[in-house]
Design a protein around this motif. Structure first.
Motif, PDB file in Angstrom:
ATOM      1  N   THR A  35     -20.705   2.016  -1.219  1.00 45.46           N
ATOM      2  CA  THR A  35     -20.170   2.565   0.020  1.00 45.46           C
ATOM      3  C   THR A  35     -18.697   2.217   0.181  1.00 45.46           C
ATOM      4  OG1 THR A  35     -22.342   2.408   1.053  1.00 45.46           O
ATOM      5  CG2 THR A  35     -20.461   2.626   2.526  1.00 45.46           C
ATOM      6  N   LEU A  36     -18.356   0.951  -0.078  1.00 46.38           N
ATOM      7  CA  LEU A  36     -16.951   0.550   0.029  1.00 46.38           C
ATOM      8  C   LEU A  36     -16.080   1.310  -0.962  1.00 46.38           C
ATOM      9  CD1 LEU A  36     -17.187  -3.315   0.511  1.00 46.38           C
ATOM     10  CD2 LEU A  36     -16.382  -1.630   2.156  1.00 46.38           C
ATOM     11  N   SER A  37     -16.554   1.455  -2.179  1.00 50.12           N
ATOM     12  CA  SER A  37     -15.782   2.200  -3.176  1.00 50.12           C
ATOM     13  C   SER A  37     -15.601   3.651  -2.748  1.00 50.12           C
ATOM     14  CB  SER A  37     -16.477   2.153  -4.539  1.00 50.12           C
ATOM     15  OG  SER A  37     -16.468   0.845  -5.042  1.00 50.12           O
ATOM     16  N   PHE A  38     -16.659   4.268  -2.246  1.00 56.25           N
ATOM     17  CA  PHE A  38     -16.569   5.656  -1.789  1.00 56.25           C
ATOM     18  C   PHE A  38     -15.583   5.791  -0.628  1.00 56.25           C
ATOM     19  CE2 PHE A  38     -17.995   8.967   1.155  1.00 56.25           C
ATOM     20  CZ  PHE A  38     -17.847  10.083   0.341  1.00 56.25           C
ATOM     21  N   VAL A  39     -15.672   4.880   0.338  1.00 57.87           N
ATOM     22  CA  VAL A  39     -14.775   4.939   1.500  1.00 57.87           C
ATOM     23  C   VAL A  39     -13.326   4.763   1.063  1.00 57.87           C
ATOM     24  CG1 VAL A  39     -14.098   3.682   3.593  1.00 57.87           C
ATOM     25  CG2 VAL A  39     -16.488   4.262   3.212  1.00 57.87           C
ATOM     26  N   PHE A  40     -13.072   3.817   0.165  1.00 56.25           N
ATOM     27  CA  PHE A  40     -11.693   3.596  -0.266  1.00 56.25           C
ATOM     28  C   PHE A  40     -11.167   4.753  -1.118  1.00 56.25           C
ATOM     29  CE2 PHE A  40     -12.321  -1.096   0.503  1.00 56.25           C
ATOM     30  CZ  PHE A  40     -11.510  -1.096   1.623  1.00 56.25           C
ATOM     31  N   PHE A  41     -12.033   5.360  -1.929  1.00 57.22           N
ATOM     32  CA  PHE A  41     -11.583   6.515  -2.706  1.00 57.22           C
ATOM     33  C   PHE A  41     -11.358   7.735  -1.819  1.00 57.22           C
ATOM     34  CE2 PHE A  41     -12.779   4.504  -6.749  1.00 57.22           C
ATOM     35  CZ  PHE A  41     -11.724   4.931  -7.517  1.00 57.22           C
ATOM     36  N   THR A  42     -12.172   7.880  -0.791  1.00 58.02           N
ATOM     37  CA  THR A  42     -12.064   9.050   0.081  1.00 58.02           C
ATOM     38  C   THR A  42     -10.927   8.913   1.100  1.00 58.02           C
ATOM     39  OG1 THR A  42     -14.442   9.380  -0.142  1.00 58.02           O
ATOM     40  CG2 THR A  42     -13.350  10.555   1.637  1.00 58.02           C
ATOM     41  N   PHE A  43     -10.855   7.749   1.743  1.00 56.96           N
ATOM     42  CA  PHE A  43      -9.901   7.559   2.827  1.00 56.96           C
ATOM     43  C   PHE A  43      -8.822   6.533   2.494  1.00 56.96           C
ATOM     44  CE2 PHE A  43     -14.064   8.554   4.765  1.00 56.96           C
ATOM     45  CZ  PHE A  43     -13.749   9.792   5.309  1.00 56.96           C
ATOM     46  N   GLY A  44      -8.673   6.201   1.223  1.00 50.78           N
ATOM     47  CA  GLY A  44      -7.746   5.140   0.820  1.00 50.78           C
ATOM     48  C   GLY A  44      -6.305   5.407   1.201  1.00 50.78           C
ATOM     49  N   GLN A  45      -5.842   6.614   0.970  1.00 48.52           N
ATOM     50  CA  GLN A  45      -4.448   6.914   1.313  1.00 48.52           C
ATOM     51  C   GLN A  45      -4.223   6.845   2.819  1.00 48.52           C
ATOM     52  OE1 GLN A  45      -3.483  10.611  -0.628  1.00 48.52           O
ATOM     53  NE2 GLN A  45      -3.083   9.575  -2.569  1.00 48.52           N
ATOM     54  N   ASP A  46      -5.216   7.261   3.594  1.00 48.41           N
ATOM     55  CA  ASP A  46      -5.101   7.156   5.046  1.00 48.41           C
ATOM     56  C   ASP A  46      -5.037   5.693   5.483  1.00 48.41           C
ATOM     57  OD1 ASP A  46      -5.237   9.930   5.235  1.00 48.41           O
ATOM     58  OD2 ASP A  46      -7.428   9.903   5.430  1.00 48.41           O
ATOM     59  N   PHE A  47      -5.873   4.850   4.863  1.00 51.67           N
ATOM     60  CA  PHE A  47      -5.832   3.423   5.179  1.00 51.67           C
ATOM     61  C   PHE A  47      -4.469   2.829   4.830  1.00 51.67           C
ATOM     62  CE2 PHE A  47     -10.652   3.121   4.681  1.00 51.67           C
ATOM     63  CZ  PHE A  47     -10.861   3.038   6.048  1.00 51.67           C
ATOM     64  N   LEU A  48      -3.958   3.196   3.683  1.00 54.50           N
ATOM     65  CA  LEU A  48      -2.669   2.657   3.261  1.00 54.50           C
ATOM     66  C   LEU A  48      -1.550   3.069   4.215  1.00 54.50           C
ATOM     67  CD1 LEU A  48      -2.986   3.196  -0.579  1.00 54.50           C
ATOM     68  CD2 LEU A  48      -3.027   1.017   0.637  1.00 54.50           C
ATOM     69  N   GLN A  49      -1.563   4.306   4.647  1.00 51.43           N
ATOM     70  CA  GLN A  49      -0.557   4.750   5.604  1.00 51.43           C
ATOM     71  C   GLN A  49      -0.755   4.081   6.959  1.00 51.43           C
ATOM     72  OE1 GLN A  49      -0.996   9.002   5.401  1.00 51.43           O
ATOM     73  NE2 GLN A  49       0.583   9.204   3.822  1.00 51.43           N
ATOM     74  N   LEU A  50      -1.999   3.875   7.342  1.00 55.54           N
ATOM     75  CA  LEU A  50      -2.295   3.188   8.595  1.00 55.54           C
ATOM     76  C   LEU A  50      -1.760   1.761   8.581  1.00 55.54           C
ATOM     77  CD1 LEU A  50      -3.876   3.323  11.331  1.00 55.54           C
ATOM     78  CD2 LEU A  50      -5.820   2.384  10.071  1.00 55.54           C
ATOM     79  N   PHE A  51      -1.835   1.111   7.418  1.00 53.91           N
ATOM     80  CA  PHE A  51      -1.352  -0.262   7.304  1.00 53.91           C
ATOM     81  C   PHE A  51       0.125  -0.347   6.939  1.00 53.91           C
ATOM     82  CE2 PHE A  51      -5.940  -1.136   6.755  1.00 53.91           C
ATOM     83  CZ  PHE A  51      -6.079  -2.022   7.809  1.00 53.91           C
ATOM     84  N   GLY A  52       0.819   0.787   6.927  1.00 51.76           N
ATOM     85  CA  GLY A  52       2.267   0.750   6.826  1.00 51.76           C
ATOM     86  C   GLY A  52       2.875   1.064   5.475  1.00 51.76           C
ATOM     87  N   ALA A  53       2.157   1.666   4.570  1.00 46.32           N
ATOM     88  CA  ALA A  53       2.742   2.037   3.281  1.00 46.32           C
ATOM     89  C   ALA A  53       3.714   3.193   3.487  1.00 46.32           C
ATOM     90  CB  ALA A  53       1.661   2.426   2.286  1.00 46.32           C
ATOM     91  N   SER A  54       4.892   3.060   2.928  1.00 48.86           N
ATOM     92  CA  SER A  54       5.891   4.130   3.050  1.00 48.86           C
ATOM     93  C   SER A  54       5.630   5.199   1.984  1.00 48.86           C
ATOM     94  CB  SER A  54       7.294   3.554   2.890  1.00 48.86           C
ATOM     95  OG  SER A  54       7.472   3.072   1.574  1.00 48.86           O
ATOM     96  N   ASN A  55       6.337   6.303   2.104  1.00 52.09           N
ATOM     97  CA  ASN A  55       6.174   7.382   1.125  1.00 52.09           C
ATOM     98  C   ASN A  55       6.598   6.946  -0.276  1.00 52.09           C
ATOM     99  OD1 ASN A  55       5.147   9.159   2.990  1.00 52.09           O
ATOM    100  ND2 ASN A  55       7.160   9.994   3.532  1.00 52.09           N
ATOM    101  N   GLU A  56       7.533   6.001  -0.357  1.00 54.48           N
ATOM    102  CA  GLU A  56       7.980   5.516  -1.671  1.00 54.48           C
ATOM    103  C   GLU A  56       6.951   4.587  -2.319  1.00 54.48           C
ATOM    104  OE1 GLU A  56      10.054   4.992   1.127  1.00 54.48           O
ATOM    105  OE2 GLU A  56      11.074   6.902   0.792  1.00 54.48           O
ATOM    106  N   THR A  57       6.270   3.799  -1.501  1.00 51.45           N
ATOM    107  CA  THR A  57       5.318   2.830  -2.065  1.00 51.45           C
ATOM    108  C   THR A  57       3.886   3.359  -2.120  1.00 51.45           C
ATOM    109  OG1 THR A  57       4.951   1.822   0.111  1.00 51.45           O
ATOM    110  CG2 THR A  57       6.692   0.867  -1.280  1.00 51.45           C
ATOM    111  N   LEU A  58       3.618   4.467  -1.453  1.00 48.16           N
ATOM    112  CA  LEU A  58       2.250   4.987  -1.394  1.00 48.16           C
ATOM    113  C   LEU A  58       1.642   5.283  -2.769  1.00 48.16           C
ATOM    114  CD1 LEU A  58      -0.023   5.730   0.547  1.00 48.16           C
ATOM    115  CD2 LEU A  58       0.887   8.050   0.597  1.00 48.16           C
ATOM    116  N   PRO A  59       2.360   5.899  -3.717  1.00 48.70           N
ATOM    117  CA  PRO A  59       1.731   6.136  -5.027  1.00 48.70           C
ATOM    118  C   PRO A  59       1.339   4.848  -5.755  1.00 48.70           C
ATOM    119  CG  PRO A  59       3.718   7.460  -4.809  1.00 48.70           C
ATOM    120  CD  PRO A  59       3.679   6.536  -3.633  1.00 48.70           C
ATOM    121  N   PHE A  60       2.171   3.820  -5.640  1.00 54.59           N
ATOM    122  CA  PHE A  60       1.857   2.545  -6.300  1.00 54.59           C
ATOM    123  C   PHE A  60       0.670   1.864  -5.620  1.00 54.59           C
ATOM    124  CE2 PHE A  60       6.479   3.159  -6.821  1.00 54.59           C
ATOM    125  CZ  PHE A  60       6.497   3.326  -8.194  1.00 54.59           C
ATOM    126  N   ALA A  61       0.676   1.871  -4.294  1.00 51.49           N
ATOM    127  CA  ALA A  61      -0.422   1.259  -3.553  1.00 51.49           C
ATOM    128  C   ALA A  61      -1.729   2.005  -3.796  1.00 51.49           C
ATOM    129  CB  ALA A  61      -0.087   1.229  -2.065  1.00 51.49           C
TER     130      ALA A  61
END
Length: 115
Positions: A35-61
């Motif tokens: 479940t955790l793997s599915f949630v992170f694969f599905t909504f991972g980019q949203d979580f990263l942006q929610l926690f402050g990842a910029s457009n430059e660091t988002l691909p690496f994160a």
């Protein structure tokens, strides 16, 4: 998760019930990690942006989060089953009389001082 109940059942000599508790723990860990793997694969980019990842660091994160998500199953099993293993080692200590020459190759000596 179920270590105290499994230890009690093993101490009572009820190995079948202890195995059921362990099976429930393994099943729970498996589905939780999936479940955790599915949630992170599905909504991972949203979580990263929610926690402050910029457009430059988002691909690496995102690449990093995918690797961590794949390892979640292994990490969950390693951390989640460790209490069951230590419970079994402690119960073995009290179930049998050991000859230290027989044990020293299988267990660390400090694992016999269970609290």
């Amino acid at each position: 998760m179920g270590r105290p109940q499994a230890a009690i059942k093993m101490g009572e000599g009820n190995k079948e019930e202890a195995e059921k508790i362990l099976g429930t723990g393994v099943t729970t860990l498996f589905f939780l990690s999936l479940t955790l793997s599915f949630v992170f694969f599905t909504f991972g980019q949203d979580f990263l942006q929610l926690f402050g990842a910029s457009n430059e660091t988002l691909p690496f994160a995102w690449d990093y989060l995918k690797i961590i998500s794949l390892g979640a199953i292994t990490i969950q099993f390693a951390l989640g089953l460790n209490p069951y293993i230590s419970t079994r080692v402690c119960l073995i200590q009290y179930d049998h009389h050991f000859d230290w020459s027989d044990v020293k190759h299988h267990f660390r000596p400090d694992s016999y001082f269970c609290i």
